[in-house]
Write a protein that holds these residues in place. Structure first.
Motif, PDB file in Angstrom:
ATOM      1  N   ARG A 196     -11.856   4.075  11.013  1.00  0.00           N
ATOM      2  CA  ARG A 196     -13.142   4.233  10.486  1.00  0.00           C
ATOM      3  C   ARG A 196     -13.427   5.619  10.090  1.00  0.00           C
ATOM      4  N   GLU A 197     -13.168   6.456  10.951  1.00  0.00           N
ATOM      5  CA  GLU A 197     -13.755   7.804  10.779  1.00  0.00           C
ATOM      6  C   GLU A 197     -12.846   8.522   9.712  1.00  0.00           C
ATOM      7  N   ASP A 198     -11.485   8.065   9.637  1.00  0.00           N
ATOM      8  CA  ASP A 198     -10.437   8.557   8.916  1.00  0.00           C
ATOM      9  C   ASP A 198     -10.872   8.203   7.414  1.00  0.00           C
ATOM     10  N   LEU A 199     -11.324   6.882   7.297  1.00  0.00           N
ATOM     11  CA  LEU A 199     -11.689   6.392   6.074  1.00  0.00           C
ATOM     12  C   LEU A 199     -12.854   6.895   5.452  1.00  0.00           C
ATOM     13  N   GLU A 200     -13.912   7.500   6.467  1.00  0.00           N
ATOM     14  CA  GLU A 200     -15.177   8.077   6.205  1.00  0.00           C
ATOM     15  C   GLU A 200     -14.894   9.393   5.517  1.00  0.00           C
ATOM     16  N   GLN A 201     -13.851  10.142   6.051  1.00  0.00           N
ATOM     17  CA  GLN A 201     -13.507  11.288   5.313  1.00  0.00           C
ATOM     18  C   GLN A 201     -12.609  11.278   3.892  1.00  0.00           C
ATOM     19  N   VAL A 202     -11.995   9.986   4.001  1.00  0.00           N
ATOM     20  CA  VAL A 202     -11.366   9.745   2.502  1.00  0.00           C
ATOM     21  C   VAL A 202     -12.342   9.398   1.476  1.00  0.00           C
ATOM     22  N   LYS A 203     -13.445   8.683   2.039  1.00  0.00           N
ATOM     23  CA  LYS A 203     -14.499   8.562   1.172  1.00  0.00           C
ATOM     24  C   LYS A 203     -15.402   9.433   0.742  1.00  0.00           C
ATOM     25  N   ARG A 209      -9.173  -2.943  24.001  1.00  0.00           N
ATOM     26  CA  ARG A 209      -9.804  -1.610  24.037  1.00  0.00           C
ATOM     27  C   ARG A 209      -8.966  -0.739  23.233  1.00  0.00           C
ATOM     28  N   MET A 210      -7.528  -1.042  23.263  1.00  0.00           N
ATOM     29  CA  MET A 210      -6.496  -0.099  22.610  1.00  0.00           C
ATOM     30  C   MET A 210      -6.949  -0.241  21.022  1.00  0.00           C
ATOM     31  N   ILE A 211      -7.292  -1.729  20.755  1.00  0.00           N
ATOM     32  CA  ILE A 211      -7.545  -2.022  19.214  1.00  0.00           C
ATOM     33  C   ILE A 211      -8.676  -1.322  18.845  1.00  0.00           C
ATOM     34  N   ASP A 212      -9.780  -1.397  19.822  1.00  0.00           N
ATOM     35  CA  ASP A 212     -11.036  -1.090  19.416  1.00  0.00           C
ATOM     36  C   ASP A 212     -11.080   0.593  19.069  1.00  0.00           C
ATOM     37  N   ASP A 213     -10.303   1.202  19.951  1.00  0.00           N
ATOM     38  CA  ASP A 213      -9.913   2.774  19.861  1.00  0.00           C
ATOM     39  C   ASP A 213      -9.414   3.160  18.452  1.00  0.00           C
ATOM     40  N   ARG A 214      -8.413   2.382  18.146  1.00  0.00           N
ATOM     41  CA  ARG A 214      -7.649   2.672  16.851  1.00  0.00           C
ATOM     42  C   ARG A 214      -8.584   2.343  15.847  1.00  0.00           C
ATOM     43  N   ALA A 240       0.874  -1.124   0.127  1.00  0.00           N
ATOM     44  CA  ALA A 240       0.089   0.099   0.002  1.00  0.00           C
ATOM     45  C   ALA A 240       0.949   1.355   0.075  1.00  0.00           C
ATOM     46  N   ARG A 241       0.473   2.294  -0.927  1.00  0.00           N
ATOM     47  CA  ARG A 241       1.303   3.442  -0.968  1.00  0.00           C
ATOM     48  C   ARG A 241       0.470   4.670  -0.587  1.00  0.00           C
ATOM     49  N   THR A 242      -0.466   4.752  -1.037  1.00  0.00           N
ATOM     50  CA  THR A 242      -1.453   5.900  -0.629  1.00  0.00           C
ATOM     51  C   THR A 242      -1.962   5.930   0.713  1.00  0.00           C
ATOM     52  N   LYS A 243      -2.271   6.975   1.151  1.00  0.00           N
ATOM     53  CA  LYS A 243      -2.882   7.250   2.599  1.00  0.00           C
ATOM     54  C   LYS A 243      -4.095   6.488   2.682  1.00  0.00           C
ATOM     55  N   GLU A 244      -5.080   6.607   1.850  1.00  0.00           N
ATOM     56  CA  GLU A 244      -6.064   5.761   1.955  1.00  0.00           C
ATOM     57  C   GLU A 244      -5.782   4.065   2.005  1.00  0.00           C
ATOM     58  N   GLY A 245      -4.953   3.674   1.229  1.00  0.00           N
ATOM     59  CA  GLY A 245      -4.562   2.216   1.179  1.00  0.00           C
ATOM     60  C   GLY A 245      -4.051   1.722   2.278  1.00  0.00           C
ATOM     61  N   LYS A 246      -3.165   2.691   2.876  1.00  0.00           N
ATOM     62  CA  LYS A 246      -2.559   2.394   4.338  1.00  0.00           C
ATOM     63  C   LYS A 246      -3.811   2.155   5.459  1.00  0.00           C
ATOM     64  N   LEU A 247      -4.523   3.292   5.597  1.00  0.00           N
ATOM     65  CA  LEU A 247      -5.709   3.091   6.346  1.00  0.00           C
ATOM     66  C   LEU A 247      -6.220   1.831   6.512  1.00  0.00           C
ATOM     67  N   GLN A 248      -6.633   1.382   5.053  1.00  0.00           N
ATOM     68  CA  GLN A 248      -7.417   0.239   4.956  1.00  0.00           C
ATOM     69  C   GLN A 248      -6.630  -0.969   5.288  1.00  0.00           C
ATOM     70  N   VAL A 249      -5.638  -0.966   5.060  1.00  0.00           N
ATOM     71  CA  VAL A 249      -4.817  -2.118   5.351  1.00  0.00           C
ATOM     72  C   VAL A 249      -4.556  -2.240   6.979  1.00  0.00           C
ATOM     73  N   GLU A 250      -4.194  -1.024   7.476  1.00  0.00           N
ATOM     74  CA  GLU A 250      -4.249  -0.962   9.018  1.00  0.00           C
ATOM     75  C   GLU A 250      -5.677  -1.439   9.598  1.00  0.00           C
ATOM     76  N   LEU A 251      -6.746  -0.911   9.123  1.00  0.00           N
ATOM     77  CA  LEU A 251      -8.009  -1.431   9.614  1.00  0.00           C
ATOM     78  C   LEU A 251      -8.208  -2.948   9.451  1.00  0.00           C
ATOM     79  N   ALA A 252      -7.759  -3.399   8.139  1.00  0.00           N
ATOM     80  CA  ALA A 252      -8.031  -4.957   7.948  1.00  0.00           C
ATOM     81  C   ALA A 252      -7.070  -5.771   9.022  1.00  0.00           C
TER      82      ALA A 252
END
Length: 443
Positions: free
Chosen positions: A189-196, A179-184, A128-140
């Protein structure tokens, strides 16, 4: 939860790139449409895509899965000797492992063990190279880790990329609780909504230009990026490796009639795509959802090309694109340069009976011009070309045309904007109903 810290020998093994790849041939599985040997070859390709040194790869017959380790005791003992003798640092099991099975195999083999999902996530993390791609991979990756209850979390060797499933320096030094995982996850998801939302703005801007969108889809390593470069004269990374492209790339495509289109190169599909990735990459695949024409790029030289086609169509259906699949996508039958002449003759006869199939070689350029002509024909077949005369003060009507149609030509006089527009037939009627009192539409 297992919190044992590996011994020095395990640390040494987990830090090397020597890998063992095993494909369990589950006798009771009804989902495998291709041979176990072909699936093993694909798993080896996945491992090599992130520069692992595959020392040994085997198909392992599994008559009855062992709940504790997947494999039987004799198999586990046999490969423990292989791991030790060959100095294996990572064992890849090309199947889904439960947390218990993964932990037990790691204990038995004294090396890091990951399953198919973990391996694919690792590749996505490295590519993953773009900001969106990195966010998506980290979420997965986080969703996957959460399903493992709580496993160790490291940002695996940042200079290489990846998401920690393979181990490496600092393995298990940092433990994240639920809890830390859920917070992250919530923040991601908020960041990805902004990207969307940003991507939706970009799509609206394109519709105002406007250009129709043509999306390339296909099984990973089918040659999409090479074909993309050939058609647009771009320079997207193209390698003979799985998952070479993970972030969507877009370029202008000039059609024979002079119209411009946007060609989108998308992430490659694969069988048994982890559910976490289907959900996490939905935003990336929205370019496919918005496409006017979908081109399915197939490696026609691959022995499992039919099974790969079914896998791609399955994912498209999961994305809600049943209509595109059922009505028939444009099929670019790629890599014909790798076929013997006799097979190519048979393929030519089949393609001659299918208006949506085009024989191409992205490597040599053969058939690419014909593919562009077929795309142009599909773009025009679903639209109706109309001449519309709109008063210059009717901004809402003009905006509607730019938003819903493809404006081919426009010239203005003192009172009217005169446009030639490609519109869906249903939209022609809608436009007349909404704005018929102040505009003229001529078919």
């Amino acid at each position: 939860m297992d919190t044992a810290v590996p011994g020095r020998g395990d640390e040494r093994r987990s830090s090397n790139n020597r890998a063992l790849v095993l494909h369990p041939d589950l006798r009771d599985s009804s989902t495998n449409r291709r041979s176990a040997e072909a699936r093993l070859e694909e798993a080896v390709g996945l491992a090599q895509a992130i520069d692992l040194d595959v020392v040994q790869s085997d198909v392992v017959r599994v008559a009855r899965p062992n709940p504790g380790a997947l494999f039987g005791r004799g198999t586990v003992e046999r490969y423990r000797a292989v791991v030790e003798t060959e100095d294996i640092g990572l064992a890849i099991v090309d199947s889904d492992l439960s947390p218990v099975q993964q932990r037990n195999l790691e204990r038995s083999w004294s090396c890091k063990v990951i399953d198919r999902t973990g391996l694919i996530l690792e590749i996505f993390g490295a590519r993953a190279r773009t900001k969106e791609g990195k966010l998506q991979v980290e979420l997965a990756a986080l969703s996957y880790q959460r399903s493992r209850l709580v496993r160790s979390w490291t940002h695996l060797e940042r200079q290489r990329g990846g998401y920690g499933f393979m181990g490496g320096p600092g393995e298990r030094q940092i433990e994240m609780d639920r809890r830390m995982i859920d917070d992250r996850i919530a923040r991601l998801r908020e960041d990805l909504e902004q990207v969307k939302r940003t991507r939706e703005q970009h799509r609206k801007q394109r519709r105002r230009v406007p250009y129709p969108v043509v999306a390339l889809v296909g099984y990973t390593n089918a040659g999409k990026s090479t074909l993309f470069n050939r058609m647009t004269r771009a320079h997207v990374m193209e390698h003979d490796m799985l998952f070479a492209t993970l972030d969507p790339t877009m370029r202008r495509l000039r059609l024979p009639d002079g119209q411009d289109a946007i060609l989108s190169d998308t992430v490659g599909f694969i069988s048994d795509l982890p559910t976490q990735l289907v959900a996490a990459f939905r935003a990336t695949l929205e370019e496919v959802l918005e496409a006017d024409v979908i081109v399915h790029v197939r490696d026609i030289s691959h022995p499992d090309t039919e099974a790969q086609r079914e896998d791609v169509e399955l994912v498209l259906r999961e994305l809600g694109l049943e209509k595109a699949v059922d009505e028939g996508m444009v099929e670019a039958l790629n890599k014909i340069d790798r076929l013997p002449e006799q097979e190519l003759d048979v393929l030519r006869e089949q393609a001659a009976r299918d208006a949506n199939a085009v024989l191409v070689s992205a490597a040599t350029g053969a058939g690419c011009d014909e593919l562009v002509r077929v795309v142009e024909r599909r773009l025009r077949s679903g639209y109706r070309c109309v001449d519309v005369h709109v008063p210059l003060h009717a901004g809402a009507a003009l905006a509607w045309l730019y938003d819903r149609g493809h404006v081919m030509d426009r010239h203005d006089d003192e009172e009217y904007a005169h446009l030639r527009v490609n519109l869906d037939p249903a939209d022609v009627d809608r436009f007349r109903h909404r704005h018929g009192g102040e505009v003229r539409v001529e078919s």
